[in-house]
Design a protein around this motif. Structure first.
Motif, PDB file in Angstrom:
ATOM      1  N   LEU A   1      -8.529  16.633 129.794  1.00 38.20           N
ATOM      2  CA  LEU A   1      -9.140  16.290 128.506  1.00 38.20           C
ATOM      3  C   LEU A   1      -9.845  14.932 128.571  1.00 38.20           C
ATOM      4  O   LEU A   1     -10.931  14.762 128.025  1.00 38.20           O
ATOM      5  CB  LEU A   1      -8.085  16.272 127.391  1.00 38.20           C
ATOM      6  CG  LEU A   1      -7.560  17.648 126.962  1.00 38.20           C
ATOM      7  CD1 LEU A   1      -6.423  17.483 125.950  1.00 38.20           C
ATOM      8  CD2 LEU A   1      -8.666  18.495 126.379  1.00 38.20           C
ATOM      9  N   LEU A   2      -9.244  13.983 129.230  1.00 35.72           N
ATOM     10  CA  LEU A   2      -9.857  12.659 129.358  1.00 35.72           C
ATOM     11  C   LEU A   2     -11.156  12.728 130.161  1.00 35.72           C
ATOM     12  O   LEU A   2     -12.109  12.023 129.872  1.00 35.72           O
ATOM     13  CB  LEU A   2      -8.888  11.672 130.009  1.00 35.72           C
ATOM     14  CG  LEU A   2      -7.739  11.179 129.130  1.00 35.72           C
ATOM     15  CD1 LEU A   2      -6.779  10.313 129.948  1.00 35.72           C
ATOM     16  CD2 LEU A   2      -8.275  10.378 127.948  1.00 35.72           C
ATOM     17  N   ARG A   3     -11.200  13.562 131.148  1.00 35.52           N
ATOM     18  CA  ARG A   3     -12.412  13.688 131.956  1.00 35.52           C
ATOM     19  C   ARG A   3     -13.524  14.404 131.174  1.00 35.52           C
ATOM     20  O   ARG A   3     -14.706  14.174 131.416  1.00 35.52           O
ATOM     21  CB  ARG A   3     -12.130  14.471 133.234  1.00 35.52           C
ATOM     22  CG  ARG A   3     -11.353  13.686 134.241  1.00 35.52           C
ATOM     23  CD  ARG A   3     -11.170  14.475 135.518  1.00 35.52           C
ATOM     24  NE  ARG A   3     -10.283  13.773 136.404  1.00 35.52           N
ATOM     25  CZ  ARG A   3      -9.638  14.325 137.413  1.00 35.52           C
ATOM     26  NH1 ARG A   3      -9.793  15.614 137.667  1.00 35.52           N
ATOM     27  NH2 ARG A   3      -8.856  13.612 138.178  1.00 35.52           N
ATOM     28  N   GLN A   4     -13.117  15.295 130.300  1.00 32.99           N
ATOM     29  CA  GLN A   4     -14.113  16.061 129.546  1.00 32.99           C
ATOM     30  C   GLN A   4     -14.727  15.248 128.398  1.00 32.99           C
ATOM     31  O   GLN A   4     -15.842  15.528 127.984  1.00 32.99           O
ATOM     32  CB  GLN A   4     -13.478  17.349 129.006  1.00 32.99           C
ATOM     33  CG  GLN A   4     -13.180  18.375 130.061  1.00 32.99           C
ATOM     34  CD  GLN A   4     -12.490  19.596 129.509  1.00 32.99           C
ATOM     35  OE1 GLN A   4     -12.138  19.640 128.321  1.00 32.99           O
ATOM     36  NE2 GLN A   4     -12.307  20.614 130.347  1.00 32.99           N
ATOM     37  N   THR A   5     -14.036  14.308 127.876  1.00 37.26           N
ATOM     38  CA  THR A   5     -14.565  13.525 126.755  1.00 37.26           C
ATOM     39  C   THR A   5     -15.592  12.530 127.275  1.00 37.26           C
ATOM     40  O   THR A   5     -15.375  11.883 128.298  1.00 37.26           O
ATOM     41  CB  THR A   5     -13.441  12.780 126.010  1.00 37.26           C
ATOM     42  OG1 THR A   5     -12.732  11.966 126.928  1.00 37.26           O
ATOM     43  CG2 THR A   5     -12.516  13.720 125.319  1.00 37.26           C
ATOM     44  N   PRO A   6     -16.710  12.429 126.562  1.00 37.30           N
ATOM     45  CA  PRO A   6     -17.752  11.494 127.034  1.00 37.30           C
ATOM     46  C   PRO A   6     -17.289  10.056 126.842  1.00 37.30           C
ATOM     47  O   PRO A   6     -16.576   9.724 125.903  1.00 37.30           O
ATOM     48  CB  PRO A   6     -18.958  11.795 126.136  1.00 37.30           C
ATOM     49  CG  PRO A   6     -18.436  12.592 124.982  1.00 37.30           C
ATOM     50  CD  PRO A   6     -17.119  13.153 125.386  1.00 37.30           C
ATOM     51  N   LYS A   7     -17.714   9.208 127.747  1.00 31.32           N
ATOM     52  CA  LYS A   7     -17.356   7.802 127.661  1.00 31.32           C
ATOM     53  C   LYS A   7     -18.324   7.083 126.742  1.00 31.32           C
ATOM     54  O   LYS A   7     -19.528   7.339 126.768  1.00 31.32           O
ATOM     55  CB  LYS A   7     -17.396   7.168 129.069  1.00 31.32           C
ATOM     56  CG  LYS A   7     -16.335   7.699 129.969  1.00 31.32           C
ATOM     57  CD  LYS A   7     -16.340   6.946 131.263  1.00 31.32           C
ATOM     58  CE  LYS A   7     -15.272   7.480 132.192  1.00 31.32           C
ATOM     59  NZ  LYS A   7     -15.230   6.770 133.437  1.00 31.32           N
ATOM     60  N   LYS A   8     -17.775   6.209 125.967  1.00 34.82           N
ATOM     61  CA  LYS A   8     -18.600   5.433 125.046  1.00 34.82           C
ATOM     62  C   LYS A   8     -19.098   4.172 125.774  1.00 34.82           C
ATOM     63  O   LYS A   8     -18.336   3.553 126.502  1.00 34.82           O
ATOM     64  CB  LYS A   8     -17.792   5.012 123.827  1.00 34.82           C
ATOM     65  CG  LYS A   8     -17.315   6.185 123.021  1.00 34.82           C
ATOM     66  CD  LYS A   8     -16.494   5.706 121.853  1.00 34.82           C
ATOM     67  CE  LYS A   8     -15.881   6.876 121.138  1.00 34.82           C
ATOM     68  NZ  LYS A   8     -15.001   6.470 120.085  1.00 34.82           N
ATOM     69  N   PRO A   9     -20.324   3.837 125.540  1.00 30.49           N
ATOM     70  CA  PRO A   9     -20.809   2.588 126.161  1.00 30.49           C
ATOM     71  C   PRO A   9     -20.097   1.384 125.550  1.00 30.49           C
ATOM     72  O   PRO A   9     -19.761   1.360 124.381  1.00 30.49           O
ATOM     73  CB  PRO A   9     -22.297   2.575 125.848  1.00 30.49           C
ATOM     74  CG  PRO A   9     -22.532   3.660 124.864  1.00 30.49           C
ATOM     75  CD  PRO A   9     -21.336   4.524 124.816  1.00 30.49           C
TER      76      PRO A   9
END
Length: 113
Positions: free
Chosen positions: A103-111
């Motif tokens: 799940l952590l890998r699938q969520t986009p990272k916020k700048p």
């Protein structure tokens, strides 16, 4: 009959007697041997009791060893069952952590800026 050579009938009779004696002696010796062997084949009650006691002692020792091995096997089975339960618990926790990582890998990272 004068003191001369025996008559043919007497010779045959003596020959028969001489032949019977070895047969009688052999038969008597065979009978004595068979009787002696039959007596030596009998086991005394004391001898049988000693042999039974020896076998019973060996059986008792084997029963004791079997009980000890059974106890050790039961303890090992208990330990294995506990280890399996612990592995099952850890497997569940690992599955949960893997799902969180996915799940952590699938969520986009916020700048950050």
């Amino acid at each position: 009959m004068p003191h001369g050579k025996p008559v043919i009938g007497q010779q045959a009779e003596r020959k028969e007697l001489t032949m019977l004696f070895p047969v009688k002696k052999t038969a008597a010796a065979g009978l004595a041997l068979a009787f002696g062997l039959s007596l030596s084949g009998c086991a005394t009650t004391e001898y049988v009791d000693e042999q039974i006691a020896t076998v019973n002692n060996r059986i008792g020792a084997l029963e004791s060893k079997v009980a000890q091995v059974d106890s050790t096997a039961q303890a090992a089975a208990g330990s294995a069952q506990q280890a399996n339960q612990r592995i099952d618990q850890l497997s569940g926790r690992m599955d949960g952590l893997e799902q969180q990582m996915v799940l952590l890998r699938q969520t986009p990272k916020k700048p950050r800026n």
